[in-house]
Design a protein around this motif. Structure first.
Motif, PDB file in Angstrom:
ATOM      1  N   ASN A 173       5.317  -2.810   3.065  1.00 38.25           N
ATOM      2  CA  ASN A 173       4.083  -3.427   2.566  1.00 38.25           C
ATOM      3  C   ASN A 173       3.632  -2.813   1.244  1.00 38.25           C
ATOM      4  O   ASN A 173       3.181  -3.523   0.331  1.00 38.25           O
ATOM      5  CB  ASN A 173       2.978  -3.303   3.613  1.00 38.25           C
ATOM      6  CG  ASN A 173       3.234  -4.179   4.821  1.00 38.25           C
ATOM      7  OD1 ASN A 173       4.025  -5.117   4.766  1.00 38.25           O
ATOM      8  ND2 ASN A 173       2.591  -3.871   5.933  1.00 38.25           N
ATOM      9  N   ILE A 174       3.759  -1.490   1.148  1.00 42.60           N
ATOM     10  CA  ILE A 174       3.406  -0.834  -0.113  1.00 42.60           C
ATOM     11  C   ILE A 174       4.361  -1.288  -1.216  1.00 42.60           C
ATOM     12  O   ILE A 174       3.953  -1.519  -2.359  1.00 42.60           O
ATOM     13  CB  ILE A 174       3.415   0.695   0.065  1.00 42.60           C
ATOM     14  CG1 ILE A 174       2.303   1.108   1.043  1.00 42.60           C
ATOM     15  CG2 ILE A 174       3.235   1.402  -1.278  1.00 42.60           C
ATOM     16  CD1 ILE A 174       2.292   2.570   1.397  1.00 42.60           C
ATOM     17  N   GLY A 175       5.628  -1.443  -0.853  1.00 46.48           N
ATOM     18  CA  GLY A 175       6.596  -1.968  -1.816  1.00 46.48           C
ATOM     19  C   GLY A 175       6.210  -3.347  -2.319  1.00 46.48           C
ATOM     20  O   GLY A 175       6.370  -3.658  -3.513  1.00 46.48           O
ATOM     21  N   LEU A 176       5.687  -4.182  -1.420  1.00 48.35           N
ATOM     22  CA  LEU A 176       5.252  -5.524  -1.823  1.00 48.35           C
ATOM     23  C   LEU A 176       4.173  -5.478  -2.899  1.00 48.35           C
ATOM     24  O   LEU A 176       4.181  -6.263  -3.840  1.00 48.35           O
ATOM     25  CB  LEU A 176       4.723  -6.291  -0.601  1.00 48.35           C
ATOM     26  CG  LEU A 176       5.738  -6.907   0.355  1.00 48.35           C
ATOM     27  CD1 LEU A 176       5.031  -7.414   1.616  1.00 48.35           C
ATOM     28  CD2 LEU A 176       6.488  -8.048  -0.306  1.00 48.35           C
ATOM     29  N   LYS A 211       8.827   1.453  -8.579  1.00 50.10           N
ATOM     30  CA  LYS A 211       8.052   1.913  -7.425  1.00 50.10           C
ATOM     31  C   LYS A 211       8.337   1.041  -6.212  1.00 50.10           C
ATOM     32  O   LYS A 211       8.455   1.535  -5.073  1.00 50.10           O
ATOM     33  CB  LYS A 211       6.552   1.897  -7.731  1.00 50.10           C
ATOM     34  CG  LYS A 211       6.011   3.193  -8.288  1.00 50.10           C
ATOM     35  CD  LYS A 211       5.901   4.236  -7.179  1.00 50.10           C
ATOM     36  CE  LYS A 211       5.126   5.458  -7.665  1.00 50.10           C
ATOM     37  NZ  LYS A 211       5.123   6.532  -6.652  1.00 50.10           N
ATOM     38  N   ALA A 212       8.402  -0.256  -6.438  1.00 51.34           N
ATOM     39  CA  ALA A 212       8.701  -1.176  -5.333  1.00 51.34           C
ATOM     40  C   ALA A 212      10.036  -0.817  -4.701  1.00 51.34           C
ATOM     41  O   ALA A 212      10.163  -0.737  -3.469  1.00 51.34           O
ATOM     42  CB  ALA A 212       8.712  -2.614  -5.838  1.00 51.34           C
ATOM     43  N   LEU A 213      11.035  -0.574  -5.545  1.00 45.26           N
ATOM     44  CA  LEU A 213      12.353  -0.199  -5.030  1.00 45.26           C
ATOM     45  C   LEU A 213      12.300   1.104  -4.237  1.00 45.26           C
ATOM     46  O   LEU A 213      12.958   1.249  -3.199  1.00 45.26           O
ATOM     47  CB  LEU A 213      13.344  -0.046  -6.183  1.00 45.26           C
ATOM     48  CG  LEU A 213      14.079  -1.313  -6.631  1.00 45.26           C
ATOM     49  CD1 LEU A 213      14.975  -0.997  -7.812  1.00 45.26           C
ATOM     50  CD2 LEU A 213      14.911  -1.901  -5.498  1.00 45.26           C
ATOM     51  N   GLU A 214      11.504   2.064  -4.728  1.00 45.03           N
ATOM     52  CA  GLU A 214      11.382   3.357  -4.044  1.00 45.03           C
ATOM     53  C   GLU A 214      10.913   3.156  -2.594  1.00 45.03           C
ATOM     54  O   GLU A 214      11.470   3.738  -1.659  1.00 45.03           O
ATOM     55  CB  GLU A 214      10.387   4.238  -4.808  1.00 45.03           C
ATOM     56  CG  GLU A 214      10.104   5.583  -4.156  1.00 45.03           C
ATOM     57  CD  GLU A 214       8.957   6.321  -4.842  1.00 45.03           C
ATOM     58  OE1 GLU A 214       8.275   7.107  -4.168  1.00 45.03           O
ATOM     59  OE2 GLU A 214       8.743   6.082  -6.053  1.00 45.03           O
ATOM     60  N   PHE A 215       9.879   2.316  -2.422  1.00 43.48           N
ATOM     61  CA  PHE A 215       9.350   2.102  -1.068  1.00 43.48           C
ATOM     62  C   PHE A 215      10.239   1.191  -0.238  1.00 43.48           C
ATOM     63  O   PHE A 215      10.390   1.393   0.967  1.00 43.48           O
ATOM     64  CB  PHE A 215       7.919   1.569  -1.146  1.00 43.48           C
ATOM     65  CG  PHE A 215       6.905   2.645  -1.411  1.00 43.48           C
ATOM     66  CD1 PHE A 215       6.371   3.375  -0.376  1.00 43.48           C
ATOM     67  CD2 PHE A 215       6.515   2.947  -2.709  1.00 43.48           C
ATOM     68  CE1 PHE A 215       5.466   4.396  -0.614  1.00 43.48           C
ATOM     69  CE2 PHE A 215       5.612   3.961  -2.968  1.00 43.48           C
ATOM     70  CZ  PHE A 215       5.079   4.686  -1.913  1.00 43.48           C
ATOM     71  N   TYR A 216      10.844   0.194  -0.872  1.00 47.96           N
ATOM     72  CA  TYR A 216      11.777  -0.661  -0.132  1.00 47.96           C
ATOM     73  C   TYR A 216      12.981   0.148   0.360  1.00 47.96           C
ATOM     74  O   TYR A 216      13.520  -0.110   1.444  1.00 47.96           O
ATOM     75  CB  TYR A 216      12.258  -1.817  -1.007  1.00 47.96           C
ATOM     76  CG  TYR A 216      11.286  -2.961  -1.141  1.00 47.96           C
ATOM     77  CD1 TYR A 216      10.393  -3.278  -0.120  1.00 47.96           C
ATOM     78  CD2 TYR A 216      11.252  -3.747  -2.281  1.00 47.96           C
ATOM     79  CE1 TYR A 216       9.502  -4.334  -0.238  1.00 47.96           C
ATOM     80  CE2 TYR A 216      10.370  -4.814  -2.412  1.00 47.96           C
ATOM     81  CZ  TYR A 216       9.506  -5.100  -1.389  1.00 47.96           C
ATOM     82  OH  TYR A 216       8.639  -6.160  -1.501  1.00 47.96           O
ATOM     83  N   GLU A 217      13.396   1.135  -0.442  1.00 45.41           N
ATOM     84  CA  GLU A 217      14.544   1.944  -0.030  1.00 45.41           C
ATOM     85  C   GLU A 217      14.181   2.893   1.110  1.00 45.41           C
ATOM     86  O   GLU A 217      14.999   3.181   1.984  1.00 45.41           O
ATOM     87  CB  GLU A 217      15.111   2.692  -1.240  1.00 45.41           C
ATOM     88  CG  GLU A 217      15.940   1.750  -2.135  1.00 45.41           C
ATOM     89  CD  GLU A 217      16.270   2.334  -3.496  1.00 45.41           C
ATOM     90  OE1 GLU A 217      15.761   3.433  -3.810  1.00 45.41           O
ATOM     91  OE2 GLU A 217      17.023   1.689  -4.260  1.00 45.41           O
TER      92      GLU A 217
END
Length: 911
Positions: free
Chosen positions: A693-696, A706-712
């Motif tokens: 959700n944070i990645g979204l 940043k999105a990639l960091e949280f999605y990973e």
């Protein structure tokens, strides 16, 4: 038994992932590691073993596998550990160790390689113990110092190594017995599993050979002659709890002990079903010994037991808190002797100094009847330890936490007391509702439990078995059809689900009176399937039949009536008729207000549902109002770290995200994450969703790194927590693909979309709607790359599945036609585009209410393409239709309204 429990359509907004949420498949059988040469090592660590979580590695540059002494050594070592890997090259061995994360390694290293290898591996978290094997001990004694605590010794004989390895293996097995703070879902589900197996009359002529065959199939045992002999002996000689037979087999520390505790810890349903009869026998054996020993006046039972354990600092802070509950899913080993527990802590800390030592002191009160416990020293391979074994699902109250100095160590001393279900209100409240929902007895309860756990394939096996045993036209048969219908609905096989539900209904109509509530339940469940299929008129037809019966058969404030109104409201919400949805949600809420206390969590859910409607309408201020009402109740009714509170923070975060207030969204998503990290273990799938959700948000902010960091982070947990073909893993890959698509890196986007697609192909039936969605996602990339022929090919695959899987008037079919129209539009083939737009519009006009926003979107597309074709009067007519619907169905500030107004102004200038 009646014809089945009613199924409510749950419209609560929960932590969301994109594009779709798919029901969980059962855990696949995972390949294990056998004794093979190290050259192929990298391919062998796939996942945690069903049996053990440690390996023995033997590193020697001069290994000669044909040597008879070496072969005898391997046979001796196999008595202590199941899996042995052999290496001749040090670098290859180290790379292999680095390739796994959860398993522990015991390393035998030759004297010649000691100086090169030990300093390099000693600091690796995967290394648990090191054994130096040499001809001349005095040459390597300098390694037996405090500087190298993982070195368990310098050995010249293999049998001495075997004894030390056996002790290390026992420590690792015991360390897998995990603590749960308060009560987590795994504890509750395994509790229900235990309750059910205790009431099932297993056919041991069938179940004992099945478990033995299942154990032999584990690759970890295929080359282990000694273990295979033990398994065969078990199949021949096991006879339940007669003469303490089950305790003897448990303390033998063979496959029974390892598989059962591992399955309880990991909630591995497949293994639990195979070991269920042994779990029942062991529990009953402990109970029998418990009764005998407590009544033995000549040898009083001790009042205190001790357990040594190591924990991470984070786990300790989360789970060990004064006056809180803590529990164990597994059978729990303790000792009458304090020094045995302390010795265990010391050895564990020597091997892993990143953890802290915890000495649990358990006060045993014979008046507490929560679980049985018994002395089992006379059955144990380690009788001097004076072991006391507790049955599964011990729950303790933490009374005191104190840091103490124990010889050269600082450890935490934690005093515990057993709790009892009868007096502990927290324990009772957390399990009461689910226990009520798992109705029936024996195998039918087991089937329902598996269904609630998302183990649809296993539940299907149980109810298929029960169906074969049920007589014709019996209500048991109706119940089995009913449950199979629910399972098929979860699997997305809607036509099969309808077939089973209708078979159940046919029997219920014969054996029940016309106004029986169970008949209403059948109508309700058929309505739920039609709702999933997008056939809203059919869904409403069956929901209304159910509701008429409920109105006659139940008192006006019965919660089932509230559920009925909720389901009808859900249909109207899905149809985009938000005023109707609100009307029915309000009726549902009025009953809940009368039937439930004002701080009941179900009232919070009711507020949440209303908030969801306003959310869908784009009225974010109203949505926020109802979400905050829900949150207020939850903050009063639930513990401060309850996952449901995290869900509320998530819902509010979603509103702020949709409003474009990304800083506020992040604030609430981070509150969600904070609770989720405390309430759940670090590999729990819900934690992955929080990161997602944070990645979204970062994705929407355009901060793609940043999105990639949280999605990973999401992906890392999902890969650990779920099977390799789980649809949620596909969702994680999809999200990363979405970021790359937004970044314009279409090759990367395709790479991740295709990973997602491969999982969907394995996990779902070939005509499942979610597979169609996957084709659509990949098609969108090719469309953006202007590869219209490829996009068209994929959109047509999407269309082909959608036409088979869904009714001809399903709105999703309209979307498929619309996508193909978009491609032809981009190709400049406006006549073709119009052809598919018209097919899409035709379905939407039939399937959707006249003021549905999707209908307005179709008119908008028609307006846009007519403008390109210079048919300005037609374009204006369609755009005005779109504006009319948007003004009726959306709030005045919605951006679609202004966009269409701008389009109308542009067309008017051209007329």
């Amino acid at each position: 038994m009646g014809c089945g429990a009613s199924v409510a359509t749950d419209k609560s907004v929960v932590n969301s992932t994109t594009p779709v949420n798919i029901s969980s498949p059962t855990h696949p059988h995972r390949s294990q590691v056998s004794i093979t040469n190290g050259e192929k090592g990298q391919q062998r660590i796939q996942a945690l073993d069903l049996v053990q979580n440690y390996f023995l590695l033997w590193l020697d540059g001069n290994l000669d596998e044909s040597n008879e002494d070496f072969q005898n050594s391997i046979k001796q070592l196999q008595l202590a550990v199941d899996t042995i890997e052999k290496f001749r090259d040090a670098n290859e061995c180290l790379n292999y160790i680095s390739s796994f994360k959860k398993q522990k390694a015991f390393l035998i290293v030759s004297g010649a390689l000691t100086e090169n290898v030990v300093p390099r591996v000693h600091g690796m978290s995967q290394i648990y113990a090191i054994y130096i094997f040499c001809r001349k001990k005095s040459k390597y004694e300098q390694w037996e110092t405090k500087e190298w605590p993982k070195v368990r010794g310098v050995f010249t004989e293999i049998h001495s190594i075997c004894a030390s390895v056996q002790q290390s293996a026992r420590e690792c097995d015991d360390d897998t017995v995990g603590i749960t703070g308060e009560l987590e879902s795994s504890f509750m589900y395994t509790t229900f599993f235990k309750e059910i197996v205790l009431e099932i009359d297993f056919d041991e002529k069938k179940t004992i050979p099945e478990l033995a065959d299942y154990a032999c199939q584990q690759t970890v045992y295929t080359n282990n002659k000694k273990e295979l002999e033990l398994i065969n002996k078990f199949a021949q000689e096991y006879h339940g709890n007669i003469d303490n037979n089950s305790v003897q087999w448990y303390t033998a520390e063979c496959f029974t002990y390892k598989m059962l505790n591992k399955a309880l810890g990991n909630l591995d349903v497949n293994t639990l079903l195979k070991t269920g009869f042994f779990m029942r026998d062991l529990h009953q054996n402990i109970q029998q010994l418990h009764d005998e020993q407590l009544n033995n006046k000549d040898k009083p039972f001790p009042s205190v037991a001790f357990r040594g354990q190591t924990m991470t600092q984070q786990d300790f802070e989360i789970k060990i808190q004064p006056d809180k509950l803590m529990s164990y899913n597994n059978f729990l080993s303790t000792s009458e002797l304090r020094n045995v527990a302390v010795r265990f802590i010391r050895r564990k800390l020597l091997s892993d100094n990143t953890k802290i030592g915890v000495l649990f002191i358990i006060t045993i009160d014979p008046s507490i009847k929560s679980v049985p416990y018994a002395r089992i020293a006379k059955f144990s391979k380690f009788p001097d330890e004076l072991e006391i074994l507790f049955s599964t699902h011990t729950v303790f109250r933490i009374r005191q936490i104190k840091e103490i100095q124990e010889e050269e160590m600082k450890i935490w001393q934690v005093k515990l007391t057993l709790t009892s279900d009868g007096i502990d209100e927290e324990l009772s409240a957390l399990t009461k509702q689910i226990r009520m929902e798992i109705t029936g007895t024996g195998w039918d309860r087991m089937g329902l439990l598996l269904w609630k756990m998302g183990e649809n394939d296993k539940a299907e096996q149980v109810f298929t078995m029960l169906l074969e045993q049920a007589p014709d036209d019996d209500n048991n048969k109706a119940y089995c059809y009913h449950c199979l219908g629910l399972i098929k609905r979860n699997q997305g096989q809607y036509n099969v689900a309808i077939d089973f539900c209708e078979k159940s209904l046919a029997i219920c109509e014969k054996i029940l009176s016309p106004n029986h509530p169970d008949l209403a339940t059948s109508y309700n469940n058929i309505g739920a399937v039609y709702n999933d299929m997008g056939d809203y008129s059919k869904a409403l037809e069956f929901y209304e039949k159910a509701h008429k019966i409920y109105e006659k058969a139940l008192p006006p404030n019965h919660p089932e009536l509230a559920t009925s109104y909720n389901n009808t409201g859900g249909v109207y919400n899905d149809m985009g008729d938000y005023s109707k949805a609100l009307e029915f949600y309000e009726k549902s809420h009025q009953i809940y207000e009368k039937a439930l206390p004002p701080n009941h969590p179900d009232l919070a859910t009711s507020y949440n549902n209303t908030g969801r409607v306003y959310h869908n309408m784009g009225d974010y201020s109203k949505a926020l109002e109802f979400y905050e009402k829900a949150l207020k109740i939850k903050e009063k009714a639930l513990p401060s770290n309850h996952p449901s509170l995290a869900t509320s923070y998530n819902n509010i975060g979603q509103v702020y995200k949709n409003m474009g207030d990304y800083s506020k969204a992040l604030e609430f998503y981070e509150k969600d994450l904070e609770i989720t990290k405390k309430a759940l273990p670090p590999t729990h799938p819900d934690l992955a969703i929080s990161y997602n959700n944070i990645g979204l948000v970062y994705n929407n902010m355009g901060d793609y790194s940043k999105a990639l960091e949280f999605y990973e982070k999401d992906l890392e947990i999902t890969k650990k927590a779920l099977p390799s073909n789980h649809p949620s893993l596909a969702t994680s890959y999809n999200n990363i693909g979405l970021v790359y698509k937004n970044m314009g890196d279409y090759s990367k986007a395709l790479e991740f979309y295709e990973k997602a697609h491969q999982i969907y192909e394995k996990a779902l039936p070939p005509n499942h709607p979610h597979l169609a969605t996957s084709y659509s996602n990949i098609g969108q990339v090719y469309n953006n790359m202007s590869d219209y022929s490829k996009a068209l090919e994929l959109y047509e695959k999407d269309l082909e599945i959608t036409k088979k899987a869904l009714p001809s008037n399903h709105p999703d079919l309209a979307t498929s036609y619309n996508n193909i129209g978009l491609v032809y539009n981009n190709m400049g083939d406006y006549s073709k585009a119009l052809e598919f737009y018209e097919k899409s519009l035709k379905i939407r006009e039939k399937a959707l209410p006249s003021n549905h926003p999707d209908l307005a979107m179709s008119y908008w597309h028609f307006g846009s393409i007519n403008e390109k074709m210079h048919k300005y009067s037609e374009a204006l007519s369609f755009l005005e239709k779109a504006l009319f619907i948007f003004k009726k169905s959306l709030p005045p500030s919605h951006p679609h309204i202004q966009s269409v107004r701008n389009a109308i102004d542009n067309v008017k200038k051209k007329i």
